[in-house]
Design a protein around this motif. Structure first.
Motif, PDB file in Angstrom:
ATOM      1  N   GLU A 425     -10.883 -34.068  46.854  1.00 28.78           N
ATOM      2  CA  GLU A 425     -10.187 -35.112  46.095  1.00 28.78           C
ATOM      3  C   GLU A 425     -11.177 -36.053  45.418  1.00 28.78           C
ATOM      4  OE1 GLU A 425      -5.951 -35.492  48.507  1.00 28.78           O
ATOM      5  OE2 GLU A 425      -7.538 -36.972  48.827  1.00 28.78           O
ATOM      6  N   LYS A 426     -12.320 -36.319  46.066  1.00 29.79           N
ATOM      7  CA  LYS A 426     -13.348 -37.148  45.426  1.00 29.79           C
ATOM      8  C   LYS A 426     -13.904 -36.458  44.185  1.00 29.79           C
ATOM      9  CE  LYS A 426     -14.852 -39.555  49.628  1.00 29.79           C
ATOM     10  NZ  LYS A 426     -15.992 -39.846  50.539  1.00 29.79           N
ATOM     11  N   ASP A 427     -14.102 -35.140  44.283  1.00 24.11           N
ATOM     12  CA  ASP A 427     -14.578 -34.386  43.116  1.00 24.11           C
ATOM     13  C   ASP A 427     -13.545 -34.401  41.996  1.00 24.11           C
ATOM     14  OD1 ASP A 427     -16.416 -31.763  44.911  1.00 24.11           O
ATOM     15  OD2 ASP A 427     -16.927 -33.846  44.410  1.00 24.11           O
ATOM     16  N   LEU A 428     -12.249 -34.318  42.384  1.00 25.95           N
ATOM     17  CA  LEU A 428     -11.190 -34.359  41.369  1.00 25.95           C
ATOM     18  C   LEU A 428     -11.203 -35.697  40.626  1.00 25.95           C
ATOM     19  CD1 LEU A 428      -8.085 -32.687  43.077  1.00 25.95           C
ATOM     20  CD2 LEU A 428      -9.195 -31.952  40.972  1.00 25.95           C
ATOM     21  N   ASP A 429     -11.391 -36.785  41.401  1.00 29.71           N
ATOM     22  CA  ASP A 429     -11.441 -38.111  40.769  1.00 29.71           C
ATOM     23  C   ASP A 429     -12.646 -38.232  39.835  1.00 29.71           C
ATOM     24  OD1 ASP A 429     -10.285 -39.774  43.802  1.00 29.71           O
ATOM     25  OD2 ASP A 429      -9.174 -38.812  42.161  1.00 29.71           O
ATOM     26  N   ALA A 430     -13.786 -37.659  40.253  1.00 23.25           N
ATOM     27  CA  ALA A 430     -14.988 -37.717  39.425  1.00 23.25           C
ATOM     28  C   ALA A 430     -14.861 -36.857  38.177  1.00 23.25           C
ATOM     29  CB  ALA A 430     -16.194 -37.271  40.248  1.00 23.25           C
ATOM     30  N   LEU A 431     -14.063 -35.771  38.277  1.00 21.28           N
ATOM     31  CA  LEU A 431     -13.904 -34.854  37.152  1.00 21.28           C
ATOM     32  C   LEU A 431     -12.961 -35.415  36.087  1.00 21.28           C
ATOM     33  CD1 LEU A 431     -14.417 -32.032  35.885  1.00 21.28           C
ATOM     34  CD2 LEU A 431     -12.495 -31.183  37.264  1.00 21.28           C
ATOM     35  N   ASP A 432     -12.033 -36.224  36.505  1.00 19.03           N
ATOM     36  CA  ASP A 432     -10.979 -36.693  35.592  1.00 19.03           C
ATOM     37  C   ASP A 432     -11.515 -37.358  34.324  1.00 19.03           C
ATOM     38  OD1 ASP A 432      -8.691 -39.202  35.149  1.00 19.03           O
ATOM     39  OD2 ASP A 432      -7.997 -37.123  35.266  1.00 19.03           O
ATOM     40  N   PRO A 433     -12.546 -38.259  34.361  1.00 22.63           N
ATOM     41  CA  PRO A 433     -13.044 -38.890  33.131  1.00 22.63           C
ATOM     42  C   PRO A 433     -13.694 -37.898  32.155  1.00 22.63           C
ATOM     43  CG  PRO A 433     -13.744 -40.119  35.067  1.00 22.63           C
ATOM     44  CD  PRO A 433     -13.196 -38.837  35.556  1.00 22.63           C
ATOM     45  N   HIS A 434     -14.077 -36.745  32.632  1.00 25.05           N
ATOM     46  CA  HIS A 434     -14.751 -35.771  31.781  1.00 25.05           C
ATOM     47  C   HIS A 434     -13.773 -34.881  31.014  1.00 25.05           C
ATOM     48  CE1 HIS A 434     -18.861 -36.408  33.446  1.00 25.05           C
ATOM     49  NE2 HIS A 434     -18.186 -36.744  34.563  1.00 25.05           N
ATOM     50  N   LEU A 435     -12.492 -34.907  31.392  1.00 19.52           N
ATOM     51  CA  LEU A 435     -11.523 -34.014  30.765  1.00 19.52           C
ATOM     52  C   LEU A 435     -11.175 -34.495  29.360  1.00 19.52           C
ATOM     53  CD1 LEU A 435      -9.075 -33.399  33.768  1.00 19.52           C
ATOM     54  CD2 LEU A 435     -10.970 -31.955  32.996  1.00 19.52           C
ATOM     55  N   VAL A 436     -11.063 -33.536  28.441  1.00 21.83           N
ATOM     56  CA  VAL A 436     -10.642 -33.806  27.063  1.00 21.83           C
ATOM     57  C   VAL A 436      -9.369 -32.996  26.811  1.00 21.83           C
ATOM     58  CG1 VAL A 436     -11.262 -33.668  24.623  1.00 21.83           C
ATOM     59  CG2 VAL A 436     -13.024 -34.179  26.333  1.00 21.83           C
ATOM     60  N   ASN A 437      -8.240 -33.745  26.691  1.00 25.84           N
ATOM     61  CA  ASN A 437      -6.941 -33.077  26.528  1.00 25.84           C
ATOM     62  C   ASN A 437      -6.678 -32.100  27.685  1.00 25.84           C
ATOM     63  OD1 ASN A 437      -6.441 -34.414  24.055  1.00 25.84           O
ATOM     64  ND2 ASN A 437      -7.570 -32.819  22.909  1.00 25.84           N
ATOM     65  N   GLY A 438      -7.073 -32.526  28.907  1.00 26.22           N
ATOM     66  CA  GLY A 438      -6.823 -31.710  30.089  1.00 26.22           C
ATOM     67  C   GLY A 438      -7.771 -30.551  30.257  1.00 26.22           C
ATOM     68  N   ARG A 439      -8.793 -30.424  29.407  1.00 27.30           N
ATOM     69  CA  ARG A 439      -9.726 -29.308  29.483  1.00 27.30           C
ATOM     70  C   ARG A 439     -11.151 -29.819  29.725  1.00 27.30           C
ATOM     71  NH1 ARG A 439      -7.712 -24.482  27.695  1.00 27.30           N
ATOM     72  NH2 ARG A 439      -5.643 -24.561  26.721  1.00 27.30           N
ATOM     73  N   ILE A 440     -11.984 -28.926  30.264  1.00 30.39           N
ATOM     74  CA  ILE A 440     -13.382 -29.270  30.528  1.00 30.39           C
ATOM     75  C   ILE A 440     -14.234 -28.819  29.336  1.00 30.39           C
ATOM     76  CG2 ILE A 440     -15.355 -28.859  32.050  1.00 30.39           C
ATOM     77  CD1 ILE A 440     -13.398 -28.299  34.304  1.00 30.39           C
ATOM     78  N   PRO A 441     -14.955 -29.739  28.691  1.00 28.18           N
ATOM     79  CA  PRO A 441     -15.833 -29.341  27.576  1.00 28.18           C
ATOM     80  C   PRO A 441     -16.907 -28.372  28.048  1.00 28.18           C
ATOM     81  CG  PRO A 441     -15.523 -31.722  27.621  1.00 28.18           C
ATOM     82  CD  PRO A 441     -14.959 -31.194  28.916  1.00 28.18           C
ATOM     83  N   ARG A 442     -17.197 -27.373  27.240  1.00 27.38           N
ATOM     84  CA  ARG A 442     -18.166 -26.347  27.638  1.00 27.38           C
ATOM     85  C   ARG A 442     -19.590 -26.894  27.722  1.00 27.38           C
ATOM     86  NH1 ARG A 442     -16.408 -20.913  24.218  1.00 27.38           N
ATOM     87  NH2 ARG A 442     -14.299 -20.726  25.111  1.00 27.38           N
ATOM     88  N   ASP A 443     -19.844 -27.971  26.981  1.00 26.98           N
ATOM     89  CA  ASP A 443     -21.205 -28.502  26.956  1.00 26.98           C
ATOM     90  C   ASP A 443     -21.419 -29.644  27.955  1.00 26.98           C
ATOM     91  OD1 ASP A 443     -19.540 -30.236  25.732  1.00 26.98           O
ATOM     92  OD2 ASP A 443     -20.823 -30.627  23.977  1.00 26.98           O
ATOM     93  N   ASP A 444     -20.421 -29.907  28.786  1.00 33.32           N
ATOM     94  CA  ASP A 444     -20.522 -30.983  29.777  1.00 33.32           C
ATOM     95  C   ASP A 444     -21.003 -30.377  31.090  1.00 33.32           C
ATOM     96  OD1 ASP A 444     -20.235 -33.084  31.567  1.00 33.32           O
ATOM     97  OD2 ASP A 444     -18.409 -33.840  30.592  1.00 33.32           O
ATOM     98  N   ALA A 445     -22.315 -30.431  31.320  1.00 34.30           N
ATOM     99  CA  ALA A 445     -22.899 -29.796  32.509  1.00 34.30           C
ATOM    100  C   ALA A 445     -22.386 -30.414  33.801  1.00 34.30           C
ATOM    101  CB  ALA A 445     -24.424 -29.905  32.446  1.00 34.30           C
ATOM    102  N   GLU A 446     -22.242 -31.734  33.819  1.00 38.60           N
ATOM    103  CA  GLU A 446     -21.766 -32.400  35.044  1.00 38.60           C
ATOM    104  C   GLU A 446     -20.342 -31.980  35.372  1.00 38.60           C
ATOM    105  OE1 GLU A 446     -21.182 -36.899  36.923  1.00 38.60           O
ATOM    106  OE2 GLU A 446     -22.035 -36.637  34.894  1.00 38.60           O
ATOM    107  N   ALA A 447     -19.478 -31.886  34.347  1.00 43.48           N
ATOM    108  CA  ALA A 447     -18.089 -31.469  34.566  1.00 43.48           C
ATOM    109  C   ALA A 447     -18.034 -30.036  35.086  1.00 43.48           C
ATOM    110  CB  ALA A 447     -17.292 -31.595  33.268  1.00 43.48           C
TER     111      ALA A 447
END
Length: 509
Positions: A425-447
Motif C-alpha cells: 500500500e505504501k508503494d501504491l501511494d508512492a506510485l499514484d503521483p507518477h500516473l498520467v491518465n491512470g497509466r505509467i509513463p514509459r520514461d519514468d524509471a522510478e514509477a
C-alpha cells in the motif's frame, strides 16, 4: 485494480483462518455389564440426560450410535418384497425411470437387513429386476453389472424360462461366462471367534477361517457367530489377494438397544475398557464414559463411571455412588456428572485414589472375553495399557504437535501476508503521483521500479496466503484427528524488509 485484488485475497485469508476454530469436545456414554438389565439401562439413561443438560456438552445420542454401528432397515422383509413388486409393476408398464428409482431405494434398505437366505433372496430379486429394466432402457453395461452382482457369488444361479425371455437368458449366460473366466481375488477372512459365518452381500460364503476366490469388486461383508454380529463394512477385493481380520469378540459385545452397551462381566472388566477405547476411536469421539452397576459381595449396589481418553487410551478419572432400585439418587447423579466433566469430587461421591481399589471393584479371576469360550482364528490386541494412570496429564502426542506446528506456520504466514500488504500500500501511494491518465509513463524509471516492486510483493503475498492456507488446512485435519487436553506453548515470529517478509514458529512440545 491491484488494491482490489489484494482485498479479495485478504477476504479469502480470513475465511481460511476461520477453519481453525476449535469444536466442542465430543463424548460417548456407553453402559457396561448385562445390557438387558432394566436397572442399568435406567441409570445410564438418567446419567446421559443429566450430562446433555449441561452447557457446552456435545454428547453422541443413542440414535446416532445405532445409526453408525447398526443401521436398521426402514421396512421388514415383507415390506421390501412389496416395494420390489411395485417396482416390477412400473417396469411392465414401461415406467423405467420410476422402476429404477424404486429398485435403488429397495437395495439401500436391503443392505441394512440381517444377512442370510431371506436377505439374499431379496437382493437377487432386486438385481435381476435392475438387469431387466436397464436393458429396456438401452443401458446394456448397467444391465450386465446387475446380472454380475448375482453371478459373482452364486455362479450356478438359473433364470426361470417361464419368467425371462430368451434374449435376457442369453445375455445372462454371456455374463456368466465372463464371470467364470474372469480374474479372481483370493479372499481370506479370519475372526477372533472361530467358526463364524461369513456373508457377502447377504450370501453365506463359508465359515472362518475362510479362504475363497471371488471376482474383484466391492462387497458388503458381515461376520456372525450366534448373537455376535460384526459392524457393517464394505470390502474391496482387489489385486491377487485380500485379507480381512474381524475382531468379533469385540464387535459382537456391542449393542445399541435398549442403550449403547458393551456386554461384559467382572471377569472381563479390563477387556471392556479396551473395547470402549476402540469403540470411541471408531466413532470419532474424544472421550468415552463407561457407566455400570456393580454388586459387591455384600452391601448395596454401586453406580460407577469411568472416563477414558480415546487418543491416549488412558483412564482419566473414575467415581461412583451407592444406589438402589431403578432410579438413581438425583443429588448423587448430579455430583457424578460434575466429577466427570470437571474432575471436582463432592462428598456424596467415592473417588478411588490412583493406586487404591474402588469399593465396587471385584477380584478378577480371568480376563477372557465373555462373548464366547471358543478359540479364536487369531487374537486381536487391545489398546488400553496395563497400569494406566488415573491422571489426565500427559505429554502432547506427535500428531497434535504436528497440528500446532502447521497451524502456527499458517497463522505466521497470514501475518506475513498482512505485513507485505501494508508495504504494498505504501508503494501504491508512492506510485499514484507518477500516473498520467491512470497509466505509467514509459520514461519514468522510478514509477517503473515501483510497479515492479508492487508486482513482486503481490506474488509474495499470494504465495504466503496459499502456503498458509495449506498449512492451516493440514493443521486443522491433524488437530481433529488427535484431540488433546493441554496444548503446548507456541510462539510466532514475523519479520519484514524491503525484499519481502518471513515468518517463523517455535515452541516446546
Amino acid at each position: 485494480m491491484l488494491s482490489t485484488s489484494m482485498n479479495k485475497i485478504w477476504v479469502c485469508a480470513g475465511f481460511i483462518l476461520s477453519l481453525t476454530v476449535q469444536a466442542a469436545p465430543r463424548r460417548l456414554v456407553v453402559a457396561s455389564g448385562e445390557c438387558k438389565d432394566a436397572e442399568l439401562t435406567s441409570h445410564a439413561r438418567a446419567f446421559l440426560g443429566a450430562l446433555k443438560a449441561r452447557q457446552d456438552q456435545e454428547v453422541m445420542t443413542p440414535e446416532a450410535f445405532a445409526e453408525r454401528l447398526f443401521p436398521s432397515s426402514k421396512g421388514s422383509f415383507e415390506d421390501l418384497q412389496r416395494q420390489l413388486d411395485a417396482a416390477q409393476d412400473h417396469f411392465y408398464e414401461a415406467r423405467y425411470a420410476r422402476a429404477e428409482q424404486a429398485v435403488n431405494d429397495a437395495l439401500r434398505e436391503i443392505s441394512r437387513l440381517p444377512a442370510g437366505e431371506a436377505h439374499w433372496k431379496l437382493y437377487t430379486h432386486a438385481q435381476l429386476l435392475h438387469g431387466l429394466n436397464y436393458r429396456s432402457m438401452g443401458k446394456v453395461k448397467e444391465s450386465d453389472a446387475a446380472f454380475r452382482n448375482v453371478l459373482r457369488l452364486q455362479p450356478d444361479y438359473k433364470l426361470d424360462p417361464a419368467l425371462y425371455a430368451p434374449s435376457i437368458r442369453q445375455a445372462f449366460e454371456k455374463v456368466r461366462g465372463e464371470v467364470t473366466k474372469g480374474k479372481k481375488v483370493k479372499l481370506s477372512v479370519k475372526s477372533t471367534l472361530s467358526a463364524s459365518e461369513v456373508f457377502l452381500d447377504g450370501f453365506k460364503v463359508g465359515q472362518t477361517p475362510l479362504t475363497t476366490d471371488v471376482p474383484a469388486g466391492t462387497y458388503d461383508i458381515t461376520v456372525v457367530n450366534g448373537s455376535a454380529v460384526s459392524f457393517p463394512r464394505q470390502l474391496q477385493a482387489q489385486g491377487t489377494d485380500t485379507s480381512v481380520l474381524i475382531d468379533l469378540a469385540y464387535e459382537g459385545s456391542v449393542s445399541a438397544s435398549p442403550f449403547p452397551c458393551l456386554a461384559s462381566s467382572h471377569k472381563a472388566a479390563d477387556n471392556t475398557l479396551n473395547y470402549a477405547v476402540r469403540l470411541g476411536g471408531a466413532l470419532g469421539v474424544e472421550e468415552v464414559i463407561v457407566v455400570r452397576l456393580e454388586t459387591p459381595t455384600s452391601g448395596p449396589k454401586w453406580f460407577a463411571a469411568t472416563v477414558l481418553n480415546v487418543e491416549g487410551g488412558q483412564k482419566v478419572r473414575e467415581g461412583g455412588f451407592k444406589t438402589q432400585g431403578l432410579d438413581a439418587p438425583p443429588d448423587s447423579l448430579s455430583a457424578l456428572v460434575d466429577f466427570v466433566t470437571t474432575g471436582k469430587a463432592q462428598p456424596n461421591l467415592v473417588v478411588p485414589s490412583t493406586n487404591g481399589k474402588a469399593p465396587w471393584a471385584k477380584s478378577n479371576t480371568g480376563d477372557a472375553p465373555v462373548a464366547s469360550s471358543l478359540s479364536p482364528d487369531v487374537s486381536a490386541p487391545g489398546r488400553l495399557p496395563e497400569g494406566v494412570s488415573a491422571s489426565s496429564s500427559r505429554s502432547t502426542p506427535g500428531l497434535r504437535t504436528a497440528s500446532y506446528v502447521a497451524l502456527g506456520a499458517g497463522a505466521a504466514g497470514l501475518v506475513g501476508a498482512g505485513v507485505v500488504r501494508l508495504m504494498a500500500e505504501k508503494d501504491l501511494d508512492a506510485l499514484d503521483p507518477h500516473l498520467v491518465n491512470g497509466r505509467i509513463p514509459r520514461d519514468d524509471a522510478e514509477a517503473l521500479q515501483l510497479r515492479d516492486s508492487l508486482a513482486s510483493k503481490g506474488n509474495l503475498m499470494t504465495g504466503l496466503l496459499i502456503g498458509s492456507g495449506a498449512a492451516i488446512a493440514t493443521g486443522t485435519v491433524l488437530f481433529f484427528m488427535s484431540p488433546s487436553h493441554t496444548p503446548p506453548p507456541v510462539s510466532l515470529g514475523v519479520s519484514a524488509g524491503a525484499e519481502g517478509a518471513s515468518a517463523s514458529v517455535s515452541g516446546s512440545f
